[in-house]
Scaffold this motif. Structure first.
Motif, PDB file in Angstrom:
ATOM      1  N   ASP A   1       9.721  24.048 101.996  1.00  0.00           N
ATOM      2  CA  ASP A   1       8.381  23.627 101.598  1.00  0.00           C
ATOM      3  C   ASP A   1       7.812  22.631 102.600  1.00  0.00           C
ATOM      4  O   ASP A   1       6.606  22.588 102.829  1.00  0.00           O
ATOM      5  CB  ASP A   1       8.424  22.971 100.209  1.00  0.00           C
ATOM      6  N   LYS A   2       8.690  21.808 103.161  1.00  0.00           N
ATOM      7  CA  LYS A   2       8.329  20.838 104.190  1.00  0.00           C
ATOM      8  C   LYS A   2       9.409  20.887 105.255  1.00  0.00           C
ATOM      9  O   LYS A   2      10.586  20.962 104.924  1.00  0.00           O
ATOM     10  CB  LYS A   2       8.272  19.409 103.619  1.00  0.00           C
TER      11      LYS A   2
ATOM     12  N   TYR B   1      13.443  21.889 100.370  1.00  0.00           N
ATOM     13  CA  TYR B   1      13.219  23.043  99.516  1.00  0.00           C
ATOM     14  C   TYR B   1      13.170  22.527  98.082  1.00  0.00           C
ATOM     15  O   TYR B   1      14.192  22.044  97.582  1.00  0.00           O
ATOM     16  CB  TYR B   1      14.340  24.078  99.693  1.00  0.00           C
ATOM     17  N   GLY B   2      12.002  22.567  97.463  1.00  0.00           N
ATOM     18  CA  GLY B   2      11.863  21.958  96.135  1.00  0.00           C
ATOM     19  C   GLY B   2      12.105  20.471  96.258  1.00  0.00           C
ATOM     20  O   GLY B   2      11.379  19.775  96.965  1.00  0.00           O
TER      21      GLY B   2
ATOM     22  N   VAL C   1      15.917  32.745 107.584  1.00  0.00           N
ATOM     23  CA  VAL C   1      15.922  32.630 106.126  1.00  0.00           C
ATOM     24  C   VAL C   1      15.546  31.214 105.702  1.00  0.00           C
ATOM     25  O   VAL C   1      14.666  31.019 104.855  1.00  0.00           O
ATOM     26  CB  VAL C   1      17.301  33.011 105.547  1.00  0.00           C
ATOM     27  N   VAL C   2      16.201  30.224 106.282  1.00  0.00           N
ATOM     28  CA  VAL C   2      15.965  28.837 105.884  1.00  0.00           C
ATOM     29  C   VAL C   2      14.516  28.433 106.172  1.00  0.00           C
ATOM     30  O   VAL C   2      13.869  27.798 105.333  1.00  0.00           O
ATOM     31  CB  VAL C   2      16.969  27.886 106.574  1.00  0.00           C
TER      32      VAL C   2
ATOM     33  N   GLY D   1      19.506  29.298  94.668  1.00  0.00           N
ATOM     34  CA  GLY D   1      20.304  28.932  93.501  1.00  0.00           C
ATOM     35  C   GLY D   1      20.816  27.509  93.581  1.00  0.00           C
ATOM     36  O   GLY D   1      20.728  26.747  92.608  1.00  0.00           O
ATOM     37  N   LEU D   2      21.342  27.133  94.738  1.00  0.00           N
ATOM     38  CA  LEU D   2      21.850  25.767  94.908  1.00  0.00           C
ATOM     39  C   LEU D   2      20.717  24.749  94.819  1.00  0.00           C
ATOM     40  O   LEU D   2      20.874  23.670  94.260  1.00  0.00           O
ATOM     41  CB  LEU D   2      22.594  25.626  96.232  1.00  0.00           C
ATOM     42  N   GLY D   3      19.557  25.101  95.379  1.00  0.00           N
ATOM     43  CA  GLY D   3      18.409  24.209  95.335  1.00  0.00           C
ATOM     44  C   GLY D   3      17.892  23.966  93.929  1.00  0.00           C
ATOM     45  O   GLY D   3      17.251  22.949  93.665  1.00  0.00           O
TER      46      GLY D   3
END
Length: 164
Positions: free
Chosen positions: A96-97, A128-129, A90-91, A63-65
């Motif tokens: 993504d990278k 992330y994104g 989780v993280v 959500g924050l991302g």
């Protein structure tokens, strides 16, 4: 290709403390992250304390991302190897990278301070994104080390790379 110029504007940061016991009054590490970010001229766009549960951590990070007012998410807590330490797991699945150098250098610096115990840290960072994510141990000393030696010096540059 030249590198983009580092940002001169404040970076918008979300701070998440992962803990089953901390409160807003007793969360020294989350408070320290916020204080160091403020001192460096950055903004806190969100601050939360969540239990060390994958179903609390994952959706919050997602959500924050997705928010346009969050450039960086900094988590503290849950990076060890105890059964309740799930933040890394989780993280790591969200990223993504990854920035392997962050964890490697952090553990090297930690080793200089605490010795071989540093190998148990699963501190991790990545993207992330279009959001930069750092996951730090819950110890205030570890947070101070990571923030001062690694995160704050590179934050404007890394965010400018993601925005280019």
């Amino acid at each position: 290709m030249s590198h983009p110029q580092p940002l001169t504007s404040p970076v918008a940061c979300a701070v998440i403390t992962v803990s089953d016991t901390r409160t807003f009054d007793s969360d020294r590490s989350g408070q320290l992250i916020q204080a160091l970010l403020h001192q460096a001229g950055h903004q806190i766009s969100d601050y939360r304390i969540v239990p060390d549960e994958p179903l609390s951590i994952g959706p919050l990070c997602q959500g924050l991302g997705a928010q346009s007012d969050v450039d960086v998410i900094i988590l503290t807590g849950g990076t060890g190897i105890a059964p309740r330490d799930t933040t890394y797991d989780v993280v790591a699945t969200l990223l993504d990278k990854t920035l392997p150098g962050f964890g490697e250098i952090f553990r090297q610096l930690s080793f200089q301070e605490i010795g071989s115990r540093a190998m148990a840290s699963r501190a991790v960072a990545g993207v992330y994104g279009s959001t930069l994510v750092f996951s730090l141990p819950g110890s205030s000393k570890a947070v101070q080390l990571a923030m001062e030696a690694l995160i704050l010096p590179e934050l404007p540059h890394l965010v400018s790379l993601l925005r280019s």
